[in-house]
Design a protein around this motif. Structure first.
Motif, PDB file in Angstrom:
ATOM      1  N   SER A  31       0.847  -1.184   0.000  1.00 36.23           N
ATOM      2  CA  SER A  31       0.000   0.000   0.000  1.00 36.23           C
ATOM      3  C   SER A  31       0.884   1.236   0.000  1.00 36.23           C
ATOM      4  N   TYR A  32       0.540   2.220  -0.821  1.00 38.32           N
ATOM      5  CA  TYR A  32       1.324   3.443  -0.964  1.00 38.32           C
ATOM      6  C   TYR A  32       0.413   4.641  -0.715  1.00 38.32           C
ATOM      7  N   ARG A  33       0.861   5.549   0.138  1.00 32.86           N
ATOM      8  CA  ARG A  33       0.034   6.706   0.498  1.00 32.86           C
ATOM      9  C   ARG A  33       0.493   7.950  -0.255  1.00 32.86           C
ATOM     10  N   LEU A  34      -0.445   8.567  -0.972  1.00 32.69           N
ATOM     11  CA  LEU A  34      -0.212   9.834  -1.654  1.00 32.69           C
ATOM     12  C   LEU A  34      -0.736  10.963  -0.766  1.00 32.69           C
ATOM     13  N   ILE A  35       0.141  11.913  -0.448  1.00 27.83           N
ATOM     14  CA  ILE A  35      -0.232  13.072   0.355  1.00 27.83           C
ATOM     15  C   ILE A  35      -0.589  14.211  -0.595  1.00 27.83           C
ATOM     16  N   ILE A  36      -1.826  14.657  -0.545  1.00 30.72           N
ATOM     17  CA  ILE A  36      -2.288  15.721  -1.436  1.00 30.72           C
ATOM     18  C   ILE A  36      -2.579  16.939  -0.570  1.00 30.72           C
ATOM     19  N   ASN A  37      -1.654  17.884  -0.559  1.00 34.05           N
ATOM     20  CA  ASN A  37      -1.757  19.045   0.318  1.00 34.05           C
ATOM     21  C   ASN A  37      -3.079  19.786   0.121  1.00 34.05           C
ATOM     22  N   ASP A  38      -3.680  20.185   1.241  1.00 33.06           N
ATOM     23  CA  ASP A  38      -4.941  20.936   1.267  1.00 33.06           C
ATOM     24  C   ASP A  38      -6.142  20.103   0.826  1.00 33.06           C
ATOM     25  N   HIS A  39      -5.939  18.826   0.547  1.00 32.64           N
ATOM     26  CA  HIS A  39      -7.048  17.991   0.071  1.00 32.64           C
ATOM     27  C   HIS A  39      -7.232  16.731   0.917  1.00 32.64           C
ATOM     28  N   GLY A  40      -6.221  15.869   1.001  1.00 30.28           N
ATOM     29  CA  GLY A  40      -6.376  14.630   1.747  1.00 30.28           C
ATOM     30  C   GLY A  40      -5.372  13.574   1.342  1.00 30.28           C
ATOM     31  N   PHE A  41      -5.644  12.330   1.758  1.00 26.77           N
ATOM     32  CA  PHE A  41      -4.766  11.192   1.463  1.00 26.77           C
ATOM     33  C   PHE A  41      -5.439  10.259   0.466  1.00 26.77           C
ATOM     34  N   LEU A  42      -4.615   9.647  -0.385  1.00 23.90           N
ATOM     35  CA  LEU A  42      -5.079   8.598  -1.288  1.00 23.90           C
ATOM     36  C   LEU A  42      -4.183   7.393  -1.096  1.00 23.90           C
ATOM     37  N   ASP A  43      -4.765   6.285  -0.623  1.00 24.75           N
ATOM     38  CA  ASP A  43      -4.021   5.044  -0.448  1.00 24.75           C
ATOM     39  C   ASP A  43      -4.226   4.160  -1.664  1.00 24.75           C
ATOM     40  N   LEU A  44      -3.150   3.853  -2.353  1.00 24.26           N
ATOM     41  CA  LEU A  44      -3.183   2.990  -3.529  1.00 24.26           C
ATOM     42  C   LEU A  44      -2.598   1.642  -3.127  1.00 24.26           C
ATOM     43  N   THR A  45      -3.470   0.623  -3.119  1.00 23.15           N
ATOM     44  CA  THR A  45      -3.098  -0.697  -2.620  1.00 23.15           C
ATOM     45  C   THR A  45      -3.328  -1.725  -3.706  1.00 23.15           C
ATOM     46  N   LEU A  74      -4.390  11.039 -12.134  1.00 22.50           N
ATOM     47  CA  LEU A  74      -5.278  11.402 -11.035  1.00 22.50           C
ATOM     48  C   LEU A  74      -5.764  12.827 -11.215  1.00 22.50           C
ATOM     49  N   HIS A  75      -7.077  12.990 -11.133  1.00 19.39           N
ATOM     50  CA  HIS A  75      -7.686  14.319 -11.194  1.00 19.39           C
ATOM     51  C   HIS A  75      -8.371  14.576  -9.858  1.00 19.39           C
ATOM     52  N   VAL A  76      -7.928  15.608  -9.134  1.00 19.21           N
ATOM     53  CA  VAL A  76      -8.483  15.946  -7.828  1.00 19.21           C
ATOM     54  C   VAL A  76      -9.416  17.136  -7.965  1.00 19.21           C
ATOM     55  N   ASN A  77     -10.648  16.979  -7.502  1.00 20.88           N
ATOM     56  CA  ASN A  77     -11.651  18.036  -7.567  1.00 20.88           C
ATOM     57  C   ASN A  77     -11.878  18.639  -6.189  1.00 20.88           C
ATOM     58  N   ASP A  78     -12.636  19.722  -6.139  1.00 22.65           N
ATOM     59  CA  ASP A  78     -12.989  20.332  -4.867  1.00 22.65           C
ATOM     60  C   ASP A  78     -13.817  19.359  -4.029  1.00 22.65           C
ATOM     61  N   GLY A  79     -13.715  19.501  -2.725  1.00 29.75           N
ATOM     62  CA  GLY A  79     -14.496  18.652  -1.837  1.00 29.75           C
ATOM     63  C   GLY A  79     -13.889  17.285  -1.613  1.00 29.75           C
ATOM     64  N   GLY A  80     -12.644  17.071  -2.037  1.00 28.65           N
ATOM     65  CA  GLY A  80     -11.985  15.796  -1.793  1.00 28.65           C
ATOM     66  C   GLY A  80     -12.400  14.673  -2.713  1.00 28.65           C
ATOM     67  N   VAL A  81     -13.050  14.987  -3.831  1.00 27.80           N
ATOM     68  CA  VAL A  81     -13.449  13.966  -4.804  1.00 27.80           C
ATOM     69  C   VAL A  81     -12.318  13.786  -5.815  1.00 27.80           C
ATOM     70  N   PHE A  82     -12.033  12.543  -6.180  1.00 28.80           N
ATOM     71  CA  PHE A  82     -10.987  12.289  -7.161  1.00 28.80           C
ATOM     72  C   PHE A  82     -11.485  11.354  -8.260  1.00 28.80           C
ATOM     73  N   GLU A  83     -10.806  11.422  -9.379  1.00 27.52           N
ATOM     74  CA  GLU A  83     -11.019  10.472 -10.477  1.00 27.52           C
ATOM     75  C   GLU A  83      -9.655   9.896 -10.841  1.00 27.52           C
ATOM     76  N   VAL A 101     -12.151   5.147 -12.184  1.00 26.71           N
ATOM     77  CA  VAL A 101     -12.908   5.009 -10.954  1.00 26.71           C
ATOM     78  C   VAL A 101     -12.902   6.352 -10.240  1.00 26.71           C
ATOM     79  N   GLN A 102     -13.970   6.618  -9.510  1.00 28.19           N
ATOM     80  CA  GLN A 102     -14.061   7.832  -8.713  1.00 28.19           C
ATOM     81  C   GLN A 102     -14.159   7.473  -7.238  1.00 28.19           C
ATOM     82  N   GLY A 103     -13.794   8.421  -6.403  1.00 24.60           N
ATOM     83  CA  GLY A 103     -13.872   8.175  -4.971  1.00 24.60           C
ATOM     84  C   GLY A 103     -13.596   9.437  -4.180  1.00 24.60           C
ATOM     85  N   ARG A 104     -13.387   9.273  -2.859  1.00 29.00           N
ATOM     86  CA  ARG A 104     -13.113  10.410  -1.979  1.00 29.00           C
ATOM     87  C   ARG A 104     -11.775  10.226  -1.279  1.00 29.00           C
ATOM     88  N   LEU A 105     -11.084  11.330  -1.101  1.00 31.77           N
ATOM     89  CA  LEU A 105      -9.836  11.320  -0.364  1.00 31.77           C
ATOM     90  C   LEU A 105     -10.115  11.180   1.132  1.00 31.77           C
TER      91      LEU A 105
END
Length: 469
Positions: A31-45, A74-83, A101-105
């Motif tokens: 598992s690898y954690r992406l730190i996205i400043n001002d947005h959140g974390f994305l764990d890619l496992t 990776l496309h990061v949108n407002d509100g912590g939503v990603f594609e 796939v879409q999801g939330r940070l």
């Protein structure tokens, strides 16, 4: 194998492993954690024989792509939503539609400037980190700062977070444990009252290697001076209890934020975690039950001693099927042998959380440890566990209580549809532990070099050691 080629909408994103964003990762079901400043974390496992990537609580299936050349965008949108999109090669050369796939940070933890400033003052006063650690290589302030920038890049207080994790791995853990388990957490509002007599007694009876009431460094970790009697400890405690309690509260808050922020561990790589308890030599089994919010003694009265018969705790709120909530931080390892080394009569077995490919409540903290050879996974204070089973067995003539636990997800936490072929239930019963222990023998005469006393007590000190033969 995969690489993250581009992040759109989140400049400054970085992986916790410290490597460049677009290097090839995967191939190890990690598992690898992406730190996205001002947005959140994305764990890619990585899971599913390399044909699926779990992006937080979303699953990106890429069966139609060669597993050795998956490029992620990776496309990061407002509100912590990603594609998240997967292509077989560079986007400029793609010839087929991507898997998407879409999801939330996952949210970034809040770290207050006041707490960080308090930790700075404690460092200036040399109360943290633990001073003059014996038998441990330790880490320089510069090294801790660099690791803070790597793991906690989202906050200007990365150094303070890293320092709190580092301090926990030293003998300062005694302060962090004792100040939490002796709180009357059922008497609100915080700060909770403390069972001062029990706290003083435990400080006075500390006795493993240099960690005791006569040692200046050990007592300094409690903001005290060496003591010549229990009454001396009590008198000093009365003078500094408010500041000491504040140190415990602030450091526990920052430690929780750090554990929440560190990379997650794949349950496929590490399907079980183990902890030897009670992990301080002077704490007997009668103190295990007060480690949980469910203990009825937490409601006071404040002059009632916080101690409960171990059998009574197992028969009531720590019984099979019950939910328990830790008052303190809990440390585990990934080998039952190491857990037995630190056991004072109990071995906890943590089994994977329901429908998850990662340990979402725990973090691997060894890179920040005072000892790089000390494998340690840490659960945050306040973690809930379901008690799956309780077994009383005998290993090498010594009684051991094996308690199987499973972390409980918070309400409304998204879950994954996990294949049973991928993660099987792995509850460890008495017979399995006995099988594991057959390669061990009781030995009271170990060379000093094998004693694990750098920060944590071990059964060597009490002449109860398990060694490989």
């Amino acid at each position: 194998m995969w690489s993250l080629v581009e992040v759109i909408g989140a400049p400054g994103a970085s992986f916790s492993d410290g490597k460049p964003l677009d290097v090839v990762r995967g191939g190890d079901e990690g598992s690898y954690r992406l730190i996205i400043n001002d947005h959140g974390f994305l764990d890619l496992t990585e899971a599913g024989d390399g044909n699926a990537i779990y992006a937080n609580s979303s699953i990106l299936i890429h069966n139609n792509l060669p597993s050795t050349s998956v490029c992620l965008y990776l496309h990061v949108n407002d509100g912590g939503v990603f594609e998240l999109m997967a292509f077989a090669s560079h986007i400029a050369e793609r010839s087929s539609p991507p898997s998407t796939v879409q999801g939330r940070l996952k949210p970034l933890p809040n770290v207050s400037a006041e707490d960080a400033a308090f930790i700075d003052r404690m460092m200036d006063g040399r109360y943290i980190p633990y001073q003059n650690i014996p038998e441990s290589p330790g880490k320089t302030v510069g090294k801790i700062k660099r690791l803070g920038l790597q793991y906690f890049a989202f906050t200007p207080y990365s150094f303070q977070l890293a320092m709190c994790v580092y301090d926990w791995t030293t003998a300062s853990f005694a302060r962090l444990v004792l100040l939490k388990i002796f709180e009357y957490t059922g008497i609100h509002p915080p700060p909770f009252p403390i069972d001062r007599n029990s706290l003083a007694s435990q400080i006075w009876t500390s006795d493993w290697e240099s960690y005791g009431p006569n040692d200046p460094d050990y007592m300094r970790s409690f903001m005290m001076k060496p003591a010549g009697s229990l009454d001396d400890v009590k008198a000093q405690l009365d003078r500094i209890i408010k500041d000491l309690h504040s140190l415990s509260d602030v450091e526990n808050r920052l430690l929780a934020a750090a554990i929440q922020s560190l990379p997650r561990t794949s349950v496929i790589q590490h399907p079980q975690l183990f902890s030897g308890q009670v992990d301080m030599s002077q704490l007997g089994l009668e103190y295990f039950g007060i480690e949980f919010l469910e203990c009825p003694l937490n409601r006071g009265p404040v002059d009632a001693e916080l101690v409960i018969d171990f059998a009574d705790a197992l028969r009531t709120y720590v019984a099979q099927g019950k939910i328990i909530t830790t008052k303190m931080v809990w440390s585990f390892t990934d080998k039952v042998e190491d857990a037995m080394h630190y056991s004072n009569g109990i071995v906890l077995v943590a089994n994977p959380p329901e429908n998850s490919v990662i340990w979402d409540n725990a973090a691997y903290i060894t890179p920040l440890s005072d000892d790089p050879e000390k494998t340690e996974y840490t659960f945050m204070a306040g973690t809930k566990f379901e008690v799956q089973s309780v077994d009383n067995i005998t290993v090498g003539g010594s009684p051991i209580c094996v308690i199987n636990l499973q972390p409980v997800s918070e309400p409304n936490t998204p879950t994954l549809a996990i294949s049973k072929k991928m993660i099987q239930p792995r509850k460890l019963g008495g017979s399995q532990l006995l099988d594991i222990s057959k390669s061990y023998v009781h030995n009271n005469h170990l060379p000093h070099s094998l004693h694990k006393t750098a920060g944590r007590r071990c059964t060597c000190v009490a002449d109860q050691e398990w060694v490989i033969v």
